[in-house]
Design an enzyme around this catalytic site. Structure first.
Site, PDB file in Angstrom:
ATOM      1  N   TYR A   1      10.554  -5.476  21.271  1.00 49.10           N
ATOM      2  CA  TYR A   1       9.707  -4.703  20.351  1.00 49.10           C
ATOM      3  C   TYR A   1       8.501  -5.544  19.912  1.00 49.10           C
ATOM      4  O   TYR A   1       7.356  -5.086  19.972  1.00 49.10           O
ATOM      5  CB  TYR A   1      10.531  -4.264  19.135  1.00 49.10           C
ATOM      6  CG  TYR A   1       9.762  -3.403  18.155  1.00 49.10           C
ATOM      7  CD1 TYR A   1       9.543  -2.045  18.410  1.00 49.10           C
ATOM      8  CD2 TYR A   1       9.242  -3.939  16.971  1.00 49.10           C
ATOM      9  CE1 TYR A   1       8.836  -1.253  17.515  1.00 49.10           C
ATOM     10  CE2 TYR A   1       8.533  -3.151  16.068  1.00 49.10           C
ATOM     11  CZ  TYR A   1       8.333  -1.808  16.341  1.00 49.10           C
ATOM     12  OH  TYR A   1       7.626  -1.019  15.447  1.00 49.10           O
TER      13      TYR A   1
HETATM   14  N1  LIG Z   1       8.962   3.105  10.487  1.00 49.28           N
HETATM   15  C1  LIG Z   1       8.556   1.867  10.434  1.00 49.28           C
HETATM   16  O1  LIG Z   1       9.038   1.080   9.600  1.00 49.28           O
HETATM   17  C2  LIG Z   1       7.478   1.367  11.373  1.00 49.28           C
HETATM   18  C3  LIG Z   1       6.923   0.121  11.108  1.00 49.28           C
HETATM   19  C4  LIG Z   1       5.937  -0.362  11.937  1.00 49.28           C
HETATM   20  C5  LIG Z   1       5.499   0.381  13.022  1.00 49.28           C
HETATM   21  N2  LIG Z   1       6.060   1.588  13.276  1.00 49.28           N
HETATM   22  C6  LIG Z   1       5.556   2.304  14.446  1.00 49.28           C
HETATM   23  O2  LIG Z   1       5.128   3.586  14.066  1.00 49.28           O
HETATM   24  C7  LIG Z   1       5.288   4.483  15.156  1.00 49.28           C
HETATM   25  C8  LIG Z   1       6.053   5.713  14.698  1.00 49.28           C
HETATM   26  O3  LIG Z   1       7.331   5.291  14.254  1.00 49.28           O
HETATM   27  P1  LIG Z   1       8.224   6.139  13.232  1.00 49.28           P
HETATM   28  O4  LIG Z   1       8.741   5.185  12.255  1.00 49.28           O
HETATM   29  O5  LIG Z   1       7.505   7.341  12.810  1.00 49.28           O
HETATM   30  O6  LIG Z   1       9.446   6.469  14.226  1.00 49.28           O
HETATM   31  P2  LIG Z   1      10.198   7.820  14.601  1.00 49.28           P
HETATM   32  O7  LIG Z   1      11.350   7.402  15.410  1.00 49.28           O
HETATM   33  O8  LIG Z   1      10.408   8.623  13.387  1.00 49.28           O
HETATM   34  O9  LIG Z   1       9.130   8.569  15.515  1.00 49.28           O
HETATM   35  C9  LIG Z   1       8.829   8.105  16.806  1.00 49.28           C
HETATM   36  C10 LIG Z   1       8.130   9.202  17.570  1.00 49.28           C
HETATM   37  O10 LIG Z   1       7.815   8.715  18.884  1.00 49.28           O
HETATM   38  C11 LIG Z   1       8.276   9.667  19.824  1.00 49.28           C
HETATM   39  N3  LIG Z   1       8.574   9.024  21.099  1.00 49.28           N
HETATM   40  C12 LIG Z   1       9.467   8.040  21.365  1.00 49.28           C
HETATM   41  N4  LIG Z   1       9.453   7.743  22.678  1.00 49.28           N
HETATM   42  C13 LIG Z   1       8.521   8.552  23.243  1.00 49.28           C
HETATM   43  C14 LIG Z   1       8.038   8.734  24.559  1.00 49.28           C
HETATM   44  N5  LIG Z   1       8.496   8.013  25.593  1.00 49.28           N
HETATM   45  N6  LIG Z   1       7.075   9.661  24.771  1.00 49.28           N
HETATM   46  C15 LIG Z   1       6.592  10.411  23.761  1.00 49.28           C
HETATM   47  N7  LIG Z   1       7.017  10.298  22.504  1.00 49.28           N
HETATM   48  C16 LIG Z   1       7.967   9.371  22.250  1.00 49.28           C
HETATM   49  C17 LIG Z   1       9.516  10.295  19.188  1.00 49.28           C
HETATM   50  O11 LIG Z   1       9.836  11.518  19.814  1.00 49.28           O
HETATM   51  C18 LIG Z   1       9.010  10.440  17.767  1.00 49.28           C
HETATM   52  O12 LIG Z   1       8.181  11.590  17.667  1.00 49.28           O
HETATM   53  C19 LIG Z   1       6.017   3.701  16.259  1.00 49.28           C
HETATM   54  O13 LIG Z   1       5.063   3.255  17.213  1.00 49.28           O
HETATM   55  C20 LIG Z   1       6.604   2.518  15.513  1.00 49.28           C
HETATM   56  O14 LIG Z   1       6.793   1.398  16.332  1.00 49.28           O
HETATM   57  C21 LIG Z   1       7.033   2.107  12.473  1.00 49.28           C
END
Ligand SMILES: NC(=O)c1ccc[n+]([C@@H]2O[C@H](COP(=O)([O-])OP(=O)(O)OC[C@H]3O[C@@H](n4cnc5c(N)ncnc54)[C@H](O)[C@@H]3O)[C@@H](O)[C@H]2O)c1
Length: 256
Positions: free
Chosen positions: A157
């Site tokens: 990651y």
């Molecule tokens: N939640 C956190 O604490 C956090 C922190 C830092 C960064 N992020 C980043 O923010 C972004 C969103 O994360 P989130 O927390 O909303 O997670 P989440 O799991 O709620 O949402 C992730 C989304 O990505 C989609 N997805 C996953 N694999 C996919 C693929 N191969 N093709 C198309 N869509 C795909 C899922 O269907 C979902 O809609 C991510 O890139 C994550 O790394 C999240």
């Protein structure tokens, strides 16, 4: 608040968490939205809910790690609305935790394919469409606090998110002369399904103690708070901002 009405915004990862909140915010601000993710039923439900509030929305099932899907996703946006003004590359997975000696190659590939290669594929097809439209545009990639901080057992990651810094700065320099801005948002700990899965992975108590020790605002962020950072970077309020990293993380990065 900058006016975004009439613009077209494409959001990947729109079925959940930060992507969903971003799609809802852009719709609230008057954008027609294109929702992309792997789960068609969730996307269709969100498109219906946005449309019921008076904004146009369309959904396209997409796996961002598959080039033909991404090409089709961008074409879907052009076919539906004739232009592409904003693209938010938010789809991502956290993967599982492994000591480096145990990290399976297919796990490494899956995380890198979605988080890093997926963003490259999105940039490839989005930029082609934006250059053709010729009306200036803005792209926001979604990194993480792990774009510049490592974490033991989370190397795939962290590597995928570190890669987004180099990808974003290179592509932003390339597209700047064409009036297309590209920036990176690096959220801290945000209360989404991914965050709740991570809590389970590391153990609820350990995770909460980690949050209290490392986040100076002493709370997780809300998806809408990240959506507003993304909206700022897309808007004319950031008209001279490109290739930068914005870190909405409640002060996580301030100290070790
Ligand atoms: N939640 C956190 O604490 C956090 C922190 C830092 C960064 N992020 C980043 O923010 C972004 C969103 O994360 P989130 O927390 O909303 O997670 P989440 O799991 O709620 O949402 C992730 C989304 O990505 C989609 N997805 C996953 N694999 C996919 C693929 N191969 N093709 C198309 N869509 C795909 C899922 O269907 C979902 O809609 C991510 O890139 C994550 O790394 C999240």
């Amino acid at each position: 608040m900058a006016d975004m009405s009439g613009k077209v915004a494409l959001v990947t990862g729109a079925s959940s968490g930060i992507g969903r909140a971003t799609a809802e915010l852009f719709a609230e601000r008057g954008c027609r939205v294109v929702l992309a993710a792997r789960r068609e039923a969730e996307l269709a439900g969100l498109a219906k809910s946005i449309a019921s509030r008076g904004t146009q929305a369309t959904a396209v099932e997409t796996d961002v790690s598959v080039a033909t899907d991404v090409e089709k996703m961008v074409q879907h946006a052009i076919d539906a609305y004739g232009r592409l003004d904003f693209a938010i590359n938010c789809a991502g997975v956290e993967g599982k935790t492994y000591a480096i000696g145990d990290l399976p190659e297919d796990e490494w590939d899956q995380v890198l394919d979605i988080n890093l290669k997926g963003t490259y594929l999105c940039l490839k097809y989005e930029s082609r469409a934006m250059l053709k439209c010729g009306n200036g545009a803005a792209i926001v990639n979604v990194g993480s606090i792990n774009s510049f901080l490592g974490y033991p057992t989370f190397s795939a990651y962290c590597a995928s998110k570190h890669g987004l810094i180099g990808l974003t700065s290179s592509v932003s320099a390339e597209l700047a002369p064409h009036g297309i801005r590209v920036n990176l948002v690096c959220p801290g700990i945000i209360d989404t399904p991914m965050h709740r899965r991570a809590r389970k992975l590391f153990g609820d108590e350990a995770y909460d103690a980690f949050l209290q020790n490392s986040v100076h605002m002493k709370r997780a962020g809300q998806p809408g708070e990240i959506a507003r950072s993304i909206a700022f970077l897309c808007s004319d309020d950031a008209s001279y901002v490109t290739g930068t990293t914005l870190t909405p993380d409640g002060g996580f990065h301030l100290t070790v």
